[in-house]
Design an enzyme around this catalytic site. Structure first.
Site, PDB file in Angstrom:
ATOM      1  N   CYS A  56     -18.898   1.528 -18.898  1.00 42.65           N
ATOM      2  CA  CYS A  56     -20.172   1.490 -18.081  1.00 42.65           C
ATOM      3  C   CYS A  56     -21.095   0.366 -18.688  1.00 42.65           C
ATOM      4  O   CYS A  56     -21.621  -0.240 -18.003  1.00 42.65           O
ATOM      5  CB  CYS A  56     -20.988   2.703 -18.332  1.00 42.65           C
ATOM      6  SG  CYS A  56     -20.217   4.159 -17.747  1.00 42.65           S
ATOM      7  N   CYS A  88     -14.235   1.631 -14.069  1.00 42.97           N
ATOM      8  CA  CYS A  88     -14.836   3.039 -13.754  1.00 42.97           C
ATOM      9  C   CYS A  88     -13.706   3.892 -13.849  1.00 42.97           C
ATOM     10  O   CYS A  88     -13.115   4.720 -12.747  1.00 42.97           O
ATOM     11  CB  CYS A  88     -15.442   3.062 -12.504  1.00 42.97           C
ATOM     12  SG  CYS A  88     -16.371   4.758 -12.428  1.00 42.97           S
ATOM     13  N   CYS A  93     -25.779   3.135 -10.673  1.00 42.32           N
ATOM     14  CA  CYS A  93     -25.116   3.877 -10.796  1.00 42.32           C
ATOM     15  C   CYS A  93     -26.277   5.191 -11.412  1.00 42.32           C
ATOM     16  O   CYS A  93     -26.635   5.106 -12.430  1.00 42.32           O
ATOM     17  CB  CYS A  93     -24.185   3.595 -11.871  1.00 42.32           C
ATOM     18  SG  CYS A  93     -23.100   5.164 -12.177  1.00 42.32           S
ATOM     19  N   GLU A 111       0.914  -1.267  -0.086  1.00 44.36           N
ATOM     20  CA  GLU A 111      -0.112   0.178   0.023  1.00 44.36           C
ATOM     21  C   GLU A 111       0.744   1.083  -0.135  1.00 44.36           C
ATOM     22  O   GLU A 111       0.677   2.234  -0.786  1.00 44.36           O
ATOM     23  CB  GLU A 111      -0.911   0.041   0.938  1.00 44.36           C
ATOM     24  CG  GLU A 111      -2.031  -1.001   1.000  1.00 44.36           C
ATOM     25  CD  GLU A 111      -3.112  -0.759  -0.167  1.00 44.36           C
ATOM     26  OE1 GLU A 111      -3.037   0.445  -0.642  1.00 44.36           O
ATOM     27  OE2 GLU A 111      -3.696  -1.632  -0.518  1.00 44.36           O
ATOM     28  N   CYS A 163     -20.093  -2.554 -16.794  1.00 41.65           N
ATOM     29  CA  CYS A 163     -19.844  -2.380 -15.210  1.00 41.65           C
ATOM     30  C   CYS A 163     -20.731  -3.181 -14.396  1.00 41.65           C
ATOM     31  O   CYS A 163     -21.909  -3.148 -14.795  1.00 41.65           O
ATOM     32  CB  CYS A 163     -19.975  -0.951 -14.963  1.00 41.65           C
ATOM     33  SG  CYS A 163     -20.047  -0.567 -13.268  1.00 41.65           S
TER      34      CYS A 163
HETATM   35  S1  SF4 Z   1     -21.883   2.678 -14.678  1.00 44.09           S
HETATM   36 FE1  SF4 Z   1     -21.130   4.042 -13.128  1.00 44.09          FE
HETATM   37  S2  SF4 Z   1     -19.838   3.092 -11.745  1.00 44.09           S
HETATM   38 FE2  SF4 Z   1     -19.972   1.834 -13.575  1.00 44.09          FE
HETATM   39  S3  SF4 Z   1     -18.289   2.381 -14.874  1.00 44.09           S
HETATM   40 FE3  SF4 Z   1     -20.003   3.666 -15.400  1.00 44.09          FE
HETATM   41  S4  SF4 Z   1     -19.754   5.340 -14.324  1.00 44.09           S
HETATM   42 FE4  SF4 Z   1     -18.569   3.928 -13.382  1.00 44.09          FE
END
Ligand code: SF4
Ligand SMILES: [Zn+2]
Length: 472
Positions: free
Chosen positions: A229, A222, A238, A66, A232
């Site tokens: 997206c 993201c 989201c 880290e 995702c």
């Molecule tokens: S849906 Fe929302 S959380 Fe997922 S990649 Fe797109 S902006 Fe990011």
């Protein structure tokens, strides 16, 4: 980070849109962890955290990784981590080595105070805690120098299985988008809220995996510039994504059917994300640009001003190729690293000339040649340094020279010794410029004389060297 502000808690307004319901928390954990199990990158510190039975060895590996990962990319850290762990596999090994050796292994990773703090903290863990790391986030922060809320949370959750969240740049971005948090990330109300969300979301059954999954999502899906997206795992939760979808739908409708003006379209989007009046976490209406979709979050910070600095580098070289290196002061930028003698150009020409003369206290008869070699530049976090490099070749070896007392010590080193010592990437760039120049000179078989004659500051340096020659 910029100035932070905190409102009295009674006057803070936060709309429900910026929080998760219990149902959403449950869904979020499920979706994120399923995705992580299938997509996680194989990283050495993750393997140690997952397979090592000794909790202190786990804590040590997480802690080292880290600290290395702060301000440094995973791809760069990998090599350094492996080398570090094979040299010092436990906190006991690290505590018994020297700072010089730690700096040598860290060399090239940047932000060198991290190495010093790791070493200091290892000594403390061994001396005062008999090599046992504290297990809670709060006690880690309190007892381990250099461990803040983020690193404390990472060690507590990944190594000890405590259900506490972590917030780093990746997590901030993910949360800002998912809960449309558009307030300044350096504002204390925003900081508090991000930590509250992270602590609420973390899965108590798999806290370490959950936190790593959040960071992994930010790092690989993201992302700041091109979030994926469509693939995702938490897309359904989201709001920024939903908002972007609404905008695209309204745009199609307005273009083909409604012929709405851009102002009325903006009104429509703003209505879609309506929150409480005066909410402290909403993006200001005037900052929302519907064309940017999810990129509206997090809010854009003003770029930190980069300070520019010019340094004169004097590379003293003996006939056997040995170069003079000086050890920087114990504190400050690049503390304890070896560098070629340098002089700040902010000083007046007179002082500069005097410095060079005092710097080495060399007998002029031993100087073979003095040349301007070229410039090298290196950008540290907030300083762009230009190194104006001069090289002095000596006629005889093992010259005794002096240097300012701000340096800790000096040493003649061969090129190999230099490359293996604790030195910065910036100094390696300087040596590269010198090597290139030497090769050119060799090739053209002509002696270069002092260059840059139209530069006033450099003229002063040339003048110093030429004056020295006359007196030989
Ligand atoms: S849906 Fe929302 S959380 Fe997922 S990649 Fe797109 S902006 Fe990011
Ligand atoms: Zn709001």
């Amino acid at each position: 980070m910029g100035k932070t502000t905190r409102k009295a808690s009674s006057s803070v307004v936060i709309g429900a849109i910026h929080n998760f319901s219990d149902k959403e928390v449950e869904l979020f954990r499920e979706k994120l962890l399923s995705w992580y199990d299938l997509n996680k990158r194989k990283l050495p510190w993750r393997s140690i955290a997952a397979t090592e039975a000794d909790v202190n060895k786990r804590a040590y590996a997480v802690w080292v990784s880290e600290i290395m990962l702060q301000q440094t990319q995973v791809a760069v850290v990998l090599k350094y981590f492996e080398k570090w762990m094979s040299k010092w596999p436990t906190v006991w090994d690290l505590a018994t080595t020297t700072l010089e050796e730690v700096n040598r292994v860290w060399a090239g990773l940047g932000y060198y105070s991290r190495a010093r703090r790791l070493h200091e903290a290892a000594v403390k863990v061994v001396k005062e805690m008999d090599g046992n790391f504290p297990s809670s986030r709060d006690s880690l922060i309190k007892n381990i120098p250099g461990v803040g809320k983020y690193t404390g949370g990472a060690i507590a959750s990944i190594a000890f299985g405590n259900a506490v969240g972590v917030v780093d740049g990746n997590v901030n971005r993910v949360l800002a988008r998912i809960r449309v948090i558009g307030s300044d990330l350096s504002n204390l109300t925003t900081i508090d809220h991000m930590w509250k969300l992270a602590d609420e979301l973390v899965d108590p059954n798999r806290p370490g995996d959950f936190n790593q999954a959040m960071m992994e999502l930010g790092a690989t899906v993201c992302t700041p510039k091109s979030p994926s997206c469509a693939s995702c795992p938490v897309q359904d939760l989201c709001i920024a994504y939903r908002q972007e979808g609404n905008h695209k739908a309204s745009l199609i409708a307005s273009n083909f059917f409604l012929k709405e003006s851009s102002e009325s379209r903006k009104e429509k989007i703003v209505t879609d994300i309506e929150c409480l009046p005066g909410c402290d976490l909403c993006l200001r209406k005037e900052d929302l640009d519907e064309r940017y979709g999810v990129h509206n979050y997090p809010s854009k910070k003003l770029k930190k001003e980069v300070k520019e600095q010019v340094l004169i580098i004097i590379l003293l070289k003996q006939t056997d190729g040995q170069m003079l290196l000086l050890k920087r002061p114990k504190l400050g930028l690049l503390a304890n690293l070896w560098e070629f003698p340098s002089i700040s150009c902010e000083e007046s020409n007179e002082i500069l000339t005097q410095h060079i003369s005092e710097f080495f206290a060399l007998s002029k008869s031993v100087v073979n040649s003095r040349n301007f070699v070229g410039d090298a530049t290196h950008v540290f976090s907030h300083i762009k340094q230009t190194y104006r490099i001069y090289k002095i070749d000596l006629k005889e070896d093992k010259q005794l020279v002096s240097w300012p007392s701000t340096y800790q010590s000096g040493k003649w080193m061969s090129k190999e010794e230099f490359l293996n010592s604790a030195t910065s990437n910036a100094m390696k760039k300087v040596l590269k410029v010198v090597n290139t120049w030497e090769q050119k000179v060799k090739k053209s078989k002509r002696t270069c004389s002092d260059d840059h004659k139209d530069n006033k500051k450099q003229r002063t340096i040339s003048h110093f060297f030429k004056a020295a020659t006359k007196n030989d």
